[in-house]
Every structure is written in structure tokens, then in C-alpha cells.
Design an enzyme around this catalytic site. Structure first.
Site, PDB file in Angstrom:
ATOM      1  CG  ASN A 193      -3.115  -1.738 -12.906  1.00 44.03           C
ATOM      2  OD1 ASN A 193      -3.068  -1.893 -11.678  1.00 44.03           O
ATOM      3  ND2 ASN A 193      -2.307  -2.384 -13.723  1.00 44.03           N
ATOM      4  CG  HIS A 235       2.521  -2.779 -15.492  1.00 46.97           C
ATOM      5  ND1 HIS A 235       2.153  -4.010 -14.999  1.00 46.97           N
ATOM      6  CD2 HIS A 235       3.623  -2.985 -16.248  1.00 46.97           C
ATOM      7  CE1 HIS A 235       2.992  -4.926 -15.452  1.00 46.97           C
ATOM      8  NE2 HIS A 235       3.904  -4.332 -16.211  1.00 46.97           N
ATOM      9  CD  GLU A 250       4.984   1.852  -9.073  1.00 44.41           C
ATOM     10  OE1 GLU A 250       3.977   1.722  -8.356  1.00 44.41           O
ATOM     11  OE2 GLU A 250       5.670   0.877  -9.420  1.00 44.41           O
ATOM     12  N   GLY A 256       0.781  -1.232   0.000  1.00 40.52           N
ATOM     13  CA  GLY A 256       0.000   0.000   0.000  1.00 40.52           C
ATOM     14  C   GLY A 256       0.816   1.287   0.000  1.00 40.52           C
ATOM     15  CB  SER A 257       4.350   2.212  -0.630  1.00 41.24           C
ATOM     16  OG  SER A 257       4.650   1.753  -1.921  1.00 41.24           O
ATOM     17  CG  ASP A 300      -0.554  -5.539 -17.085  1.00 39.66           C
ATOM     18  OD1 ASP A 300      -1.061  -4.849 -16.175  1.00 39.66           O
ATOM     19  OD2 ASP A 300       0.188  -6.511 -16.861  1.00 39.66           O
TER      20      ASP A 300
HETATM   21  C1  GRF Z   1       3.691  -1.250  -7.471  1.00 40.88           C
HETATM   22  O1  GRF Z   1       4.935  -1.621  -7.999  1.00 40.88           O
HETATM   23  C2  GRF Z   1       2.696  -1.146  -8.607  1.00 40.88           C
HETATM   24  O2  GRF Z   1       3.263  -0.745  -9.807  1.00 40.88           O
HETATM   25  C3  GRF Z   1       2.209  -2.554  -8.726  1.00 40.88           C
HETATM   26  O3  GRF Z   1       2.165  -3.008  -7.392  1.00 40.88           O
HETATM   27  C4  GRF Z   1       3.084  -2.316  -6.586  1.00 40.88           C
HETATM   28  C5  GRF Z   1       2.366  -1.745  -5.405  1.00 40.88           C
HETATM   29  O4  GRF Z   1       3.209  -1.447  -4.353  1.00 40.88           O
HETATM   30  N1  GRF Z   1       1.000  -2.606  -9.476  1.00 40.88           N
HETATM   31  P1  GRF Z   1       2.584  -1.022  -2.941  1.00 40.88           P
HETATM   32  O5  GRF Z   1       1.759  -2.196  -2.443  1.00 40.88           O
HETATM   33  O6  GRF Z   1       1.718   0.173  -3.220  1.00 40.88           O
HETATM   34  O7  GRF Z   1       3.714  -0.684  -2.044  1.00 40.88           O
END
Ligand code: GRF
Length: 197
Positions: free
Chosen positions: A106, A108, A178, A11-12, A149
Site C-alpha cells: 500500500n 500512504h 508518490e 487513479g493518478s 497502515d
Molecule cells: C494517494 O495520496 C495515496 O497515497 C493514497 O491515495 C491517493 C491516491 O491518489 N493512498 P490517486 O487516486 O492515485 O490519484
């Protein structure tokens, strides 16, 4: 704009979205968090922020159709405008895809259409990027349809692959990007620069 975030693990990304809303970088609000995994840190993060959080799985409700009905009821209860899948490890049921057509996104951790599709998640993606000898990777935000995707790409940003990167080092560099990129792109969605619906 009311956002629902679906997440399965750490959930980061969810946290980055919540922080972006709190800091007024995104003109929207995370109104509900849904996870298929009862032990997900994402649920804990939501609770810490006093955001409604639901553990919802097919196992809990008996089948995928029943789960979808429960999910639709929650989304309607919170008057959700947009759904963001931030590390959600399940395919959404067609009834949810239909109801929120073009309103589900989403993230990715690669430059789609490369390194996407079934099985391309988590460290598998970064391993594949390194094994292919790529010199750059990145982050893609795309609309969600019934195939992994493959929905319309709405935004991409590049991240360098540096010599001697391990998959773990590369994953950390991509994830850091991200967190910034999510805020930029969701802000664009909330301002109508990327069209919903
Ligand atoms: C991220 O790398 C995202 O691209 C993928 O899942 C991961 C989520 O990371 N879809 P977190 O759980 O939000 O830390």
C-alpha cells in the site's frame, strides 16, 4: 511480474505505475485493475490503456466473503504475482491477505507510523501533518496486513512541509513525489531487491 492494482478514486498513482511499466522503468506489467467504485477514474484509465478493469464490491456480490472469492478468482485468472493498493479505500478480506501474504503493498501519503490508522486517509492526513506543526512529511510504501497502515515498511521518502502550506498544496507536493517513488520502489520489487512472498 504481473501486477494487480486496486484503486478507488482518481487513479493518478495507477497511471504512474502503468507509465513506469510502459517506459521500461519497471520490469513488470499491470495485468488487471480492480475498484470498489464503479465511477472511479482508475477504471477509466485502465480501459484507456486496454488493461482489464473490474468494478467489484461487497454490495454487488452480497457480502465480504463472496467479494473476496470473486477477487481471488480474478487474481488467479490474471496470474497475479503482486497486488498494489493505490488509493484503495477498503480493507482486504483475510482470505485475500492470506493467499497473497507479503505480496500486497500500500502507498500512504505520510511518514508512517505517524499519521496512519483508521480515518487517516486523503486530506485528513495532510491536515493532521500541518496541525501538528511538522516540518517534513513524506510517502510510505508498506506491506498490507489486517490492520490499517501497520504492515512492514519497505520504503519511505521525505517531502518538506513549507511555511504557509495549505493541506491542498501539501497534498499536491506529496502526490507528485508518490508518482516518482512508486516507480522506484516497484522497480526494486520487480528486481527482487524487496522480497515477495
Ligand atoms: C494517494 O495520496 C495515496 O497515497 C493514497 O491515495 C491517493 C491516491 O491518489 N493512498 P490517486 O487516486 O492515485 O490519484
Amino acid at each position: 511480474m504481473n501486477i494487480a492494482v486496486f484503486a478507488s478514486h482518481g487513479g493518478s498513482d495507477l497511471q504512474a505505475i502503468i507509465d513506469g511499466c510502459k517506459n521500461n522503468k519497471i520490469n513488470a506489467k499491470v495485468v488487471v485493475v480492480i475498484s470498489n467504485n464503479g465511477n472511479s477514474m482508475a477504471l477509466q484509465r485502465a480501459k484507456n490503456e486496454k488493461i482489464s478493469a473490474y468494478h467489484m464490491s461487497a454490495k454487488k456480490y452480497g457480502c465480504e466473503e463472496a467479494l473476496a472469492q470473486e477477487i481471488l478468482a480474478v487474481l488467479s485468472k490474471y496470474d497475479v504475482d503482486m497486488i498494489f493498493l493505490a488509493g484503495y479505500m477498503r480493507m482486504l478480506h483475510v482470505s485475500v491477505l492470506k493467499k497473497y501474504n507479503n505480496r500486497i503493498f500500500n502507498i500512504h501519503p505520510a511518514l508512517l507510523p505517524k499519521f496512519g490508522g483508521k480515518g487517516m486517509y486523503g486530506m485528513n492526513v495532510h491536515n493532521a501533518v500541518i496541525n501538528a506543526g511538522e516540518t517534513e512529511t513524506g510517502v510510505t510504501i508498506h506491506r498490507v496486513n489486517a490492520e490499517y497502515d501497520s504492515g512492514e515498511i519497505v520504503a519511505q521518502t521525505k517531502v518538506p512541509v513549507i511555511e504557509n502550506d495549505t493541506p491542498e498544496i501539501l497534498a499536491a507536493r506529496v502526490l507528485e513525489r508518490e508518482h516518482e517513488f512508486l516507480v522506484e520502489v516497484i522497480s526494486d520489487i520487480s528486481e527482487g531487491k524487496i522480497i515477495l512472498g
